[in-house]
Design a protein around this motif. Structure first.
Motif, PDB file in Angstrom:
ATOM      1  N   GLN A  45      29.811  44.946   2.730  1.00  0.00           N
ATOM      2  CA  GLN A  45      28.889  43.830   2.518  1.00  0.00           C
ATOM      3  C   GLN A  45      29.687  42.527   2.506  1.00  0.00           C
ATOM      4  O   GLN A  45      30.783  42.467   1.915  1.00  0.00           O
ATOM      5  CB  GLN A  45      28.129  43.986   1.197  1.00  0.00           C
ATOM      6  N   ASN A  46      29.129  41.481   3.128  1.00  0.00           N
ATOM      7  CA  ASN A  46      29.789  40.184   3.226  1.00  0.00           C
ATOM      8  C   ASN A  46      28.867  39.081   2.714  1.00  0.00           C
ATOM      9  O   ASN A  46      27.662  39.120   2.945  1.00  0.00           O
ATOM     10  CB  ASN A  46      30.165  39.873   4.674  1.00  0.00           C
ATOM     11  N   ALA A  47      29.469  38.105   2.047  1.00  0.00           N
ATOM     12  CA  ALA A  47      28.747  36.897   1.637  1.00  0.00           C
ATOM     13  C   ALA A  47      29.663  35.714   1.912  1.00  0.00           C
ATOM     14  O   ALA A  47      30.829  35.726   1.493  1.00  0.00           O
ATOM     15  CB  ALA A  47      28.368  36.952   0.164  1.00  0.00           C
ATOM     16  N   GLU A  48      29.149  34.700   2.612  1.00  0.00           N
ATOM     17  CA  GLU A  48      30.044  33.624   3.038  1.00  0.00           C
ATOM     18  C   GLU A  48      29.304  32.309   3.253  1.00  0.00           C
ATOM     19  O   GLU A  48      28.108  32.290   3.547  1.00  0.00           O
ATOM     20  CB  GLU A  48      30.755  34.019   4.332  1.00  0.00           C
TER      21      GLU A  48
ATOM     22  N   GLY B 281      34.379  33.503   2.681  1.00  0.00           N
ATOM     23  CA  GLY B 281      33.627  34.169   1.622  1.00  0.00           C
ATOM     24  C   GLY B 281      34.347  35.376   1.090  1.00  0.00           C
ATOM     25  O   GLY B 281      35.576  35.395   0.998  1.00  0.00           O
ATOM     26  N   ALA B 282      33.563  36.393   0.769  1.00  0.00           N
ATOM     27  CA  ALA B 282      34.107  37.594   0.144  1.00  0.00           C
ATOM     28  C   ALA B 282      33.437  38.821   0.739  1.00  0.00           C
ATOM     29  O   ALA B 282      32.299  38.766   1.222  1.00  0.00           O
ATOM     30  CB  ALA B 282      33.889  37.554  -1.360  1.00  0.00           C
ATOM     31  N   THR B 283      34.154  39.953   0.693  1.00  0.00           N
ATOM     32  CA  THR B 283      33.622  41.210   1.194  1.00  0.00           C
ATOM     33  C   THR B 283      33.882  42.329   0.201  1.00  0.00           C
ATOM     34  O   THR B 283      34.903  42.327  -0.493  1.00  0.00           O
ATOM     35  CB  THR B 283      34.240  41.563   2.567  1.00  0.00           C
ATOM     36  N   THR B 284      32.941  43.242   0.125  1.00  0.00           N
ATOM     37  CA  THR B 284      33.078  44.441  -0.698  1.00  0.00           C
ATOM     38  C   THR B 284      32.698  45.644   0.158  1.00  0.00           C
ATOM     39  O   THR B 284      32.063  45.505   1.197  1.00  0.00           O
ATOM     40  CB  THR B 284      32.173  44.393  -1.937  1.00  0.00           C
ATOM     41  N   GLY B 285      33.085  46.827  -0.279  1.00  0.00           N
ATOM     42  CA  GLY B 285      32.741  48.025   0.472  1.00  0.00           C
ATOM     43  C   GLY B 285      33.256  49.272  -0.199  1.00  0.00           C
ATOM     44  O   GLY B 285      33.982  49.204  -1.209  1.00  0.00           O
ATOM     45  N   ASN B 286      32.893  50.428   0.357  1.00  0.00           N
ATOM     46  CA  ASN B 286      33.338  51.687  -0.231  1.00  0.00           C
ATOM     47  C   ASN B 286      34.555  52.279   0.470  1.00  0.00           C
ATOM     48  O   ASN B 286      34.951  53.413   0.192  1.00  0.00           O
ATOM     49  CB  ASN B 286      32.192  52.706  -0.236  1.00  0.00           C
ATOM     50  N   THR B 287      35.148  51.493   1.410  1.00  0.00           N
ATOM     51  CA  THR B 287      36.368  51.950   2.064  1.00  0.00           C
ATOM     52  C   THR B 287      37.619  51.296   1.474  1.00  0.00           C
ATOM     53  O   THR B 287      38.730  51.565   1.933  1.00  0.00           O
ATOM     54  CB  THR B 287      36.313  51.656   3.578  1.00  0.00           C
TER      55      THR B 287
ATOM     56  N   ALA C 141      38.895  38.456  -0.332  1.00  0.00           N
ATOM     57  CA  ALA C 141      38.591  37.201   0.349  1.00  0.00           C
ATOM     58  C   ALA C 141      38.502  37.455   1.849  1.00  0.00           C
ATOM     59  O   ALA C 141      39.216  38.304   2.401  1.00  0.00           O
ATOM     60  CB  ALA C 141      39.658  36.166   0.049  1.00  0.00           C
ATOM     61  N   MET C 142      37.610  36.728   2.505  1.00  0.00           N
ATOM     62  CA  MET C 142      37.362  36.970   3.917  1.00  0.00           C
ATOM     63  C   MET C 142      37.187  35.657   4.669  1.00  0.00           C
ATOM     64  O   MET C 142      36.620  34.693   4.141  1.00  0.00           O
ATOM     65  CB  MET C 142      36.098  37.819   4.086  1.00  0.00           C
TER      66      MET C 142
END
Length: 214
Positions: A72-75, A101-107, A113-114
């Protein structure tokens, strides 16, 4: 055809091009965009502060076909019109689109930071449309990219205040999802300030896109 009619037709062509291809609207306008499929979902909004610059926000999510890997990304996103060529019956553009922005994930663990720099090139008339774009979603240990090419053709000419149907074929590769290209034919309907698209890729997965500019 008199000069006034020629200018009117040119204006109609430019406005139609902004609706069908541009990632931002005219000065002091808001643009809302959405892209939804099984493997990719995005919702974005931006505001055009000038005829060439827009600032906005985007949230997006990617997942593999088997739904095992997710991100998931938010920017915050900046869009810049780098160049435009207005021709008697056509228009071409080059755009920069970049986010921070920022990214999260299950990997991977935690939030990273992105940065997401990208470029888009498009060319179109009132009957033909082509676009190519590439964007990198760069984060430490979690970098992916999306490469897209599109070709489209309208079924017939319309007046400015009428809806116009198009057939669009897209080839897209999202490296987070797959190393292969995904091919999706879609029906697009364009009006003065919006378009909607619906279709399915060759695996039968549905896709829906929309844009509204005001």
């Amino acid at each position: 055809m008199n000069r006034l009619s020629q200018l009117l037709l040119l204006g109609i062509s430019v406005l139609a091009s902004q609706v069908s291809a541009a990632p931002m609207g005219f000065k002091n306008s808001w643009m809302i965009m959405g892209d939804f499929s099984k493997t990719y979902q995005e919702f974005a909004v931006n505001y055009a502060t000038t005829a060439n610059d827009a600032f906005g926000f985007s949230t997006s999510a990617m997942q593999t076909d088997n739904s095992v890997s997710k991100q998931q990304n938010a920017e915050a996103v900046y869009t810049r019109k780098l160049a435009r060529w207005n021709m008697p019956e056509a228009q071409a553009n080059i755009w920069f689109i970049g986010g921070l922005g920022a990214t999260t994930g299950n990997t991977f663990v935690g939030t990273k930071a992105m940065a997401s720099p990208g470029i888009q090139v498009d060319y179109e008339t009132t009957r033909f449309y082509s676009m190519a774009s590439a964007r990198v979603y760069a984060a430490e240990g979690a970098t992916s990219n999306i490469t897209t090419a599109r070709l489209g053709a309208s079924f017939y000419e319309v007046d400015y205040d009428e809806a116009q149907p198009w057939l669009v074929i897209e080839a897209r590769r999202m490296t987070f999802v797959s190393k292969q290209y995904e091919f999706t034919p879609m029906l697009r309907v364009i009006h003065n300030r919006y378009f909607v698209e619906a279709g399915a890729n060759l695996s039968g997965q549905w896709r829906f896109n929309f844009m509204y500019n005001y």
